[in-house]
Design an enzyme around this catalytic site. Sequence first.
Site, PDB file in Angstrom:
ATOM      1  N   ASP A  26      -1.646  11.385  -1.218  1.00  0.00           N
ATOM      2  CA  ASP A  26      -2.037  10.161  -2.058  1.00  0.00           C
ATOM      3  C   ASP A  26      -2.362  10.829  -3.485  1.00  0.00           C
ATOM      4  O   ASP A  26      -2.601  10.344  -4.634  1.00  0.00           O
ATOM      5  CB  ASP A  26      -3.027   9.244  -1.540  1.00  0.00           C
ATOM      6  CG  ASP A  26      -2.566   8.685  -0.429  1.00  0.00           C
ATOM      7  OD1 ASP A  26      -2.685   9.020   0.566  1.00  0.00           O
ATOM      8  OD2 ASP A  26      -2.233   7.513  -0.578  1.00  0.00           O
ATOM      9  N   ASN A  71      -4.652  12.644   1.912  1.00  0.00           N
ATOM     10  CA  ASN A  71      -3.898  11.738   2.737  1.00  0.00           C
ATOM     11  C   ASN A  71      -4.570  10.930   3.881  1.00  0.00           C
ATOM     12  O   ASN A  71      -6.136  11.118   3.765  1.00  0.00           O
ATOM     13  CB  ASN A  71      -2.892  12.637   3.317  1.00  0.00           C
ATOM     14  CG  ASN A  71      -1.592  11.639   3.712  1.00  0.00           C
ATOM     15  OD1 ASN A  71      -1.147  11.064   3.130  1.00  0.00           O
ATOM     16  ND2 ASN A  71      -1.218  11.798   5.205  1.00  0.00           N
ATOM     17  N   LYS A  72      -4.002   9.962   4.260  1.00  0.00           N
ATOM     18  CA  LYS A  72      -4.760   9.151   5.150  1.00  0.00           C
ATOM     19  C   LYS A  72      -5.719   9.933   5.881  1.00  0.00           C
ATOM     20  O   LYS A  72      -5.356  11.077   6.573  1.00  0.00           O
ATOM     21  CB  LYS A  72      -3.780   8.152   6.109  1.00  0.00           C
ATOM     22  CG  LYS A  72      -4.307   7.299   6.982  1.00  0.00           C
ATOM     23  CD  LYS A  72      -5.410   6.457   6.383  1.00  0.00           C
ATOM     24  CE  LYS A  72      -4.657   5.413   5.226  1.00  0.00           C
ATOM     25  NZ  LYS A  72      -5.799   5.048   4.148  1.00  0.00           N
ATOM     26  N   ARG A  82      -7.877   0.708  -6.583  1.00  0.00           N
ATOM     27  CA  ARG A  82      -7.679   1.754  -5.389  1.00  0.00           C
ATOM     28  C   ARG A  82      -8.021   2.968  -5.837  1.00  0.00           C
ATOM     29  O   ARG A  82      -7.188   3.548  -6.842  1.00  0.00           O
ATOM     30  CB  ARG A  82      -6.645   1.529  -4.443  1.00  0.00           C
ATOM     31  CG  ARG A  82      -6.454   0.257  -3.631  1.00  0.00           C
ATOM     32  CD  ARG A  82      -5.687   0.331  -2.550  1.00  0.00           C
ATOM     33  NE  ARG A  82      -5.978   1.188  -1.492  1.00  0.00           N
ATOM     34  CZ  ARG A  82      -5.328   1.514  -0.524  1.00  0.00           C
ATOM     35  NH1 ARG A  82      -4.153   1.111  -0.283  1.00  0.00           N
ATOM     36  NH2 ARG A  82      -5.986   2.385   0.369  1.00  0.00           N
ATOM     37  N   ARG A 132       0.891  -1.076   0.032  1.00  0.00           N
ATOM     38  CA  ARG A 132      -0.049   0.085  -0.209  1.00  0.00           C
ATOM     39  C   ARG A 132       0.885   1.286  -0.144  1.00  0.00           C
ATOM     40  O   ARG A 132       2.212   1.306  -0.058  1.00  0.00           O
ATOM     41  CB  ARG A 132      -0.973  -0.095   1.109  1.00  0.00           C
ATOM     42  CG  ARG A 132      -0.745  -0.613   2.247  1.00  0.00           C
ATOM     43  CD  ARG A 132       0.477  -0.184   2.925  1.00  0.00           C
ATOM     44  NE  ARG A 132       0.281   0.990   3.210  1.00  0.00           N
ATOM     45  CZ  ARG A 132       1.405   1.994   3.699  1.00  0.00           C
ATOM     46  NH1 ARG A 132       2.663   1.622   3.458  1.00  0.00           N
ATOM     47  NH2 ARG A 132       0.971   3.431   3.797  1.00  0.00           N
ATOM     48  N   GLY A 133       0.284   2.236  -0.100  1.00  0.00           N
ATOM     49  CA  GLY A 133       1.005   3.707   0.033  1.00  0.00           C
ATOM     50  C   GLY A 133       1.258   4.162  -1.556  1.00  0.00           C
ATOM     51  O   GLY A 133       1.536   3.205  -2.453  1.00  0.00           O
ATOM     52  N   ALA A 134       1.068   5.544  -1.816  1.00  0.00           N
ATOM     53  CA  ALA A 134       0.609   5.735  -3.160  1.00  0.00           C
ATOM     54  C   ALA A 134       1.773   5.446  -4.244  1.00  0.00           C
ATOM     55  O   ALA A 134       1.614   4.881  -5.050  1.00  0.00           O
ATOM     56  CB  ALA A 134       0.542   7.468  -3.158  1.00  0.00           C
TER      57      ALA A 134
HETATM   58  O1  MRU Z   1      -4.244   3.327   2.656  1.00  0.00           O
HETATM   59  P1  MRU Z   1      -2.890   3.428   2.468  1.00  0.00           P
HETATM   60  O2  MRU Z   1      -2.043   2.800   3.522  1.00  0.00           O
HETATM   61  O3  MRU Z   1      -2.432   3.164   1.067  1.00  0.00           O
HETATM   62  O4  MRU Z   1      -2.647   4.942   2.595  1.00  0.00           O
HETATM   63  C1  MRU Z   1      -1.448   5.648   1.858  1.00  0.00           C
HETATM   64  C2  MRU Z   1      -0.697   6.170   3.111  1.00  0.00           C
HETATM   65  O5  MRU Z   1       0.046   5.521   3.648  1.00  0.00           O
HETATM   66  C3  MRU Z   1      -0.936   7.530   3.552  1.00  0.00           C
HETATM   67  O6  MRU Z   1      -2.232   8.278   3.285  1.00  0.00           O
HETATM   68  C4  MRU Z   1       0.421   8.205   3.528  1.00  0.00           C
HETATM   69  O7  MRU Z   1       0.375   8.920   4.313  1.00  0.00           O
HETATM   70  C5  MRU Z   1       0.591   8.711   1.966  1.00  0.00           C
HETATM   71  S1  MRU Z   1       2.297   8.496   1.544  1.00  0.00           S
HETATM   72  C6  MRU Z   1       2.149   7.244  -0.007  1.00  0.00           C
END
Ligand code: MRU
Length: 373
Positions: free
Chosen positions: A248, A258-259, A94, A54-56
């Site tokens: 993201d 972002n999260k 996603r 996961r993570g952008a």
């Molecule tokens: O749902 P996820 O774990 O894919 O969410 C992404 C993230 O980890 C965060 O939003 C992060 O801070 C962004 S950095 C890619």
Amino acid sequence: MNVDGKHYTTIWVDETDDKIIQIIDQTRLPHSFEIVNLTTVNEAAAAIKEMWIRGAGLIGATAGYGMYLAALEAPENEFDDFLQLAAREFIDTRPTAKNLEWAVKRQLKAILSVQGTSEKITTAFTTAKSIAVEDAEFCRRIGEHGIHLISEISKRKKGAPVNILTHCNAGWLAFVDYGSATSPIYAAYNAGIPVHVWVDETRPRNQGASLTAWELGKHGVPHDIIVDNAGGHLMQHGMVDIAFVGADRVTTGGDAANKIGTYLKALAAVDNGVPFYVAFPSSTIDWEIKDGIKEIPIEERSEDEVRFMSGKTPEGPQTVLICPEESRARNWGFDVTPSRLITGLITERGICRASEEGLRSLYSEGYSEGTST
Ligand code: MRU
């Protein structure tokens, strides 16, 4: 980055068979470090959808390699159609992270621009590698720019540890290497600047507690996990010098998705005069939209991520229900922090204001071409 003294990236091509892509299964961290092979489009799509990765940035890199696996799998007589379908499948996994669509479109453009099946496969392979290498390099550069923000504070504090707050995991596990929000932190730590990180646990999936804490610990960076609601209190008491978060998707106006919970941290930061920076590579910028609140698609995930929690017990891993059986839950994965609450954006090209002018000062070509390369 380092795991017990060994250098890892989050995704790589198997040394003995270049038809196998390997990833670290992040659903097993922090208690178990397991490597998983991806050999088909379906496996790569599942890795993204089920959040083994996961993570952008890493979602983008995995989709890039996924398109290579699609090229290996595609029947010769309907090669391009198969690739178009695979592209759709990846993009739908996603919705919020821009890097996913960006990587898939970059792959499609490259693959469809050459003739012949073997040329297309070779192009898919080299493009996937370029996307991954570029992701790591851009994150490294984010660290080169962001370290100056930390060193300035360190000088002001006469060498006392700089306290940095971060949310979710925008670390190397969210990219191919280095991370975005963590890259300046690793750069500062490696340069001998004393730092300490407040790690938001980040409900419901706890990416802060399980992933950020794990990777900071493996690298030796001092940190403490805090509950998601603690940040404002710490800021009121002067215990946070600066906040770094990832993104993201970022709009041309500088709004950042972002999260979930990031927006609340930004509000608290502004109220307490704490600098609040958003770090991301340019593959996260959506050049087509300006108003993040109205235009960024926000993923809504399963209610079970809220209703249940998983962890390690002496008997092994367990998942438990934490609410009444009959209570339902809603689970938005991301929120949007408006640009007016963001002190600055840190990208591979430097630091700018969170505004159209700021982004244009670094990416004048982005507005016409919609590309980060
Ligand atoms: O749902 P996820 O774990 O894919 O969410 C992404 C993230 O980890 C965060 O939003 C992060 O801070 C962004 S950095 C890619």
